[in-house]
Scaffold this active site. Structure first.
Site, PDB file in Angstrom:
ATOM      1  N   GLU A   1      11.393  -0.851  -6.296  1.00 37.87           N
ATOM      2  CA  GLU A   1      10.338  -0.722  -6.774  1.00 37.87           C
ATOM      3  C   GLU A   1       9.368   0.091  -7.837  1.00 37.87           C
ATOM      4  O   GLU A   1       8.579   0.088  -8.071  1.00 37.87           O
ATOM      5  CB  GLU A   1       9.559  -1.230  -5.133  1.00 37.87           C
ATOM      6  CG  GLU A   1       9.681  -1.658  -4.715  1.00 37.87           C
ATOM      7  CD  GLU A   1      11.003  -1.684  -4.027  1.00 37.87           C
ATOM      8  OE1 GLU A   1      10.995  -1.852  -1.841  1.00 37.87           O
ATOM      9  OE2 GLU A   1      11.253  -0.413  -3.266  1.00 37.87           O
TER      10      GLU A   1
ATOM     11  N   SER B   1       9.960  -4.982  -1.136  1.00 38.82           N
ATOM     12  CA  SER B   1       9.571  -5.859  -1.577  1.00 38.82           C
ATOM     13  C   SER B   1      10.828  -7.582  -1.813  1.00 38.82           C
ATOM     14  O   SER B   1      11.165  -7.513  -2.936  1.00 38.82           O
ATOM     15  CB  SER B   1       9.113  -5.203  -3.608  1.00 38.82           C
ATOM     16  OG  SER B   1       8.383  -4.417  -3.600  1.00 38.82           O
TER      17      SER B   1
ATOM     18  N   ASN C   1       3.164  -2.555   5.555  1.00 42.29           N
ATOM     19  CA  ASN C   1       3.327  -1.797   3.819  1.00 42.29           C
ATOM     20  C   ASN C   1       2.701  -0.834   3.608  1.00 42.29           C
ATOM     21  O   ASN C   1       1.067  -0.432   4.030  1.00 42.29           O
ATOM     22  CB  ASN C   1       2.961  -2.866   2.690  1.00 42.29           C
ATOM     23  CG  ASN C   1       4.681  -3.721   2.878  1.00 42.29           C
ATOM     24  OD1 ASN C   1       5.380  -3.264   2.723  1.00 42.29           O
ATOM     25  ND2 ASN C   1       3.898  -4.944   3.268  1.00 42.29           N
TER      26      ASN C   1
ATOM     27  N   SER D   1      -2.095  -8.006  -6.111  1.00 46.73           N
ATOM     28  CA  SER D   1      -1.480  -7.712  -5.372  1.00 46.73           C
ATOM     29  C   SER D   1      -3.117  -8.308  -4.223  1.00 46.73           C
ATOM     30  O   SER D   1      -3.594  -8.120  -4.764  1.00 46.73           O
ATOM     31  CB  SER D   1      -1.522  -6.139  -5.261  1.00 46.73           C
ATOM     32  OG  SER D   1      -0.115  -6.637  -5.779  1.00 46.73           O
TER      33      SER D   1
END
EC number: 6.3.2.4
Length: 379
Positions: A16, A205, A343, A352
């Site tokens: 990521e 991800s 997360n 997001s």
């Protein structure tokens, strides 16, 4: 009020890496310059720390959607563990060290391994430097999907049925084909229903995730496990759930305050609405803004939304969360709630869920970042 100097870490060795750069750009834009002086430090894909490299806010993501930390123009960062908040230095060309000055706290905008898994958190703990986000245990446990489930089950929180594999002894020469029948037998013994999702235990991800749709197809299953093994040796085979994925942002800036949960939101996959096969993969999350959009609150009955919020808070506490997390849950048509994952440093890109969820609650990005930083400042 004296301006506090905050190191913003971004990049990193994980898959990521680029998303961290994009997230950091948005965090830096949101920081209140009247309260904080940002000290950006980029971490290369090889794990080297650099100061003075290209500011992530200056990267044109329209032409370069996956930016990386370059060492061009930068100086290596050297940490002196004995000096704590005064232990950040840069090395000059002649080998001499210059101090970066007193650092009040660190905001590690790092996703995935070597950033979100407790490693950087442990380093900062040893230095005695305050940092935003979850501590070592919560970070490590939440990064590992297997151990997340162990903790959640212990707390009485429902999770998806699964089988966990250790593939360190598997033969990679044939792409795990020689293990295909054994893998199929384990799935059948666990009575997992198709479709299955095969994923690395410690990757984020959606890297290495494969949807397996054909029941009894041992070769397809083995190929999916082999793909996941490129990211981790611990693999989860999870039962697909006929449910909507609902995400809830949790905020806990100070250890003295009760965590808060946002209104739950939903990432709506627009291609799926058009009749195409799609699941929430890397591109849908971060790259292709046309493939999905965020709805906050999710289109669910009020009582279900409240149960999702309560479940998110319970899950956050079960893993000993702090600072912030995004708790992702499955909600079935019957209203059953199962936590999918936690997360501990959710994305801060323009699409997001975490910042969008708080925006829907009336908390803008600057207020959100300010609360997170001020919550861990000790003086």
């Amino acid at each position: 009020m004296a301006v506090k100097r905050i190191v913003v870490l971004y990049g990193g060795k994980a898959d990521e890496h680029s998303i961290s750069c994009i997230s950091a750009a948005n965090v830096l834009r949101a920081m209140d310059a009247t309260r904080f002086e940002a000290v950006p430090i980029g971490i290369t894909k090889e794990g080297a720390w650099y100061y003075g490299v290209t500011d992530p806010r200056d990267v044109d993501t329209s032409s370069n959607p996956l930016p990386v930390v370059s060492t061009v123009g930068g100086k290596p960062v050297v940490l002196d563990m004995t000096q704590g908040r005064d232990g950040f230095f840069v090395r000059n060309a002649d080998g001499g060290l210059d101090s970066l000055g007193h650092i009040d706290a660190v905001l590690p905008v790092l996703h995935g391994a070597y950033g979100e898994d407790g490693t950087v958190q442990g380093l900062l703990e040893m230095m005695g430097v305050p940092y935003v986000g979850c501590g070592v245990l919560a970070s490590a446990a939440s990064m590992d999907k297997h151990y997340t489930k162990v903790l959640l089950r212990q707390a009485g929180i429902a999770v998806t049925p699964d089988v966990t594999l250790d593939v360190r002894g598997f033969d990679a020469k044939d792409g795990f084909a020689s293990h295909a029948q054994d893998l199929l037998q384990q799935v059948e013994a666990a009575n997992l229903q198709y479709p299955l999702f095969v994923k690395p235990s410690r990757a984020g991800s959606s890297f290495g995730v494969t949807k397996v749709e054909h029941e009894g197809d041992a070769e397809e299953l083995a190929a999916a496990v082999f793909e996941a093994s490129h990211h981790d040796w611990r693999i989860l085979i999870e039962q697909g759930v006929d449910a909507r994925e609902i995400e809830c942002a949790v905020l806990s800036p100070s250890p003295l305050q009760e965590p808060e949960a946002s209104l739950p939101g939903e990432v709506v996959l627009d291609l799926r609405n058009n009749g195409q096969d799609q699941f929430y993969d890397f591109d849908s999350k971060y790259i292709d803004a046309q493939s999905s959009h965020v709805e906050v609150p999710a289109d669910l009955p009020q009582d279900v939304l409240e149960r999702v919020r309560r479940t998110a808070l319970k899950a956050f506490k079960a893993v000993d969360g702090a600072g912030l997390s995004r708790v992702d849950s499955f909600v079935t048509a019957e209203g059953e709630i199962m936590v999918n994952e936690i997360n501990t440093m959710p994305g801060f890109t323009a699409i997001s869920m975490y910042p969008k969820a708080w925006q829907a609650m009336g908390v803008d990005n600057t207020t959100l970042i300010t609360r997170l930083i001020e919550g861990i400042l000790q003086d």
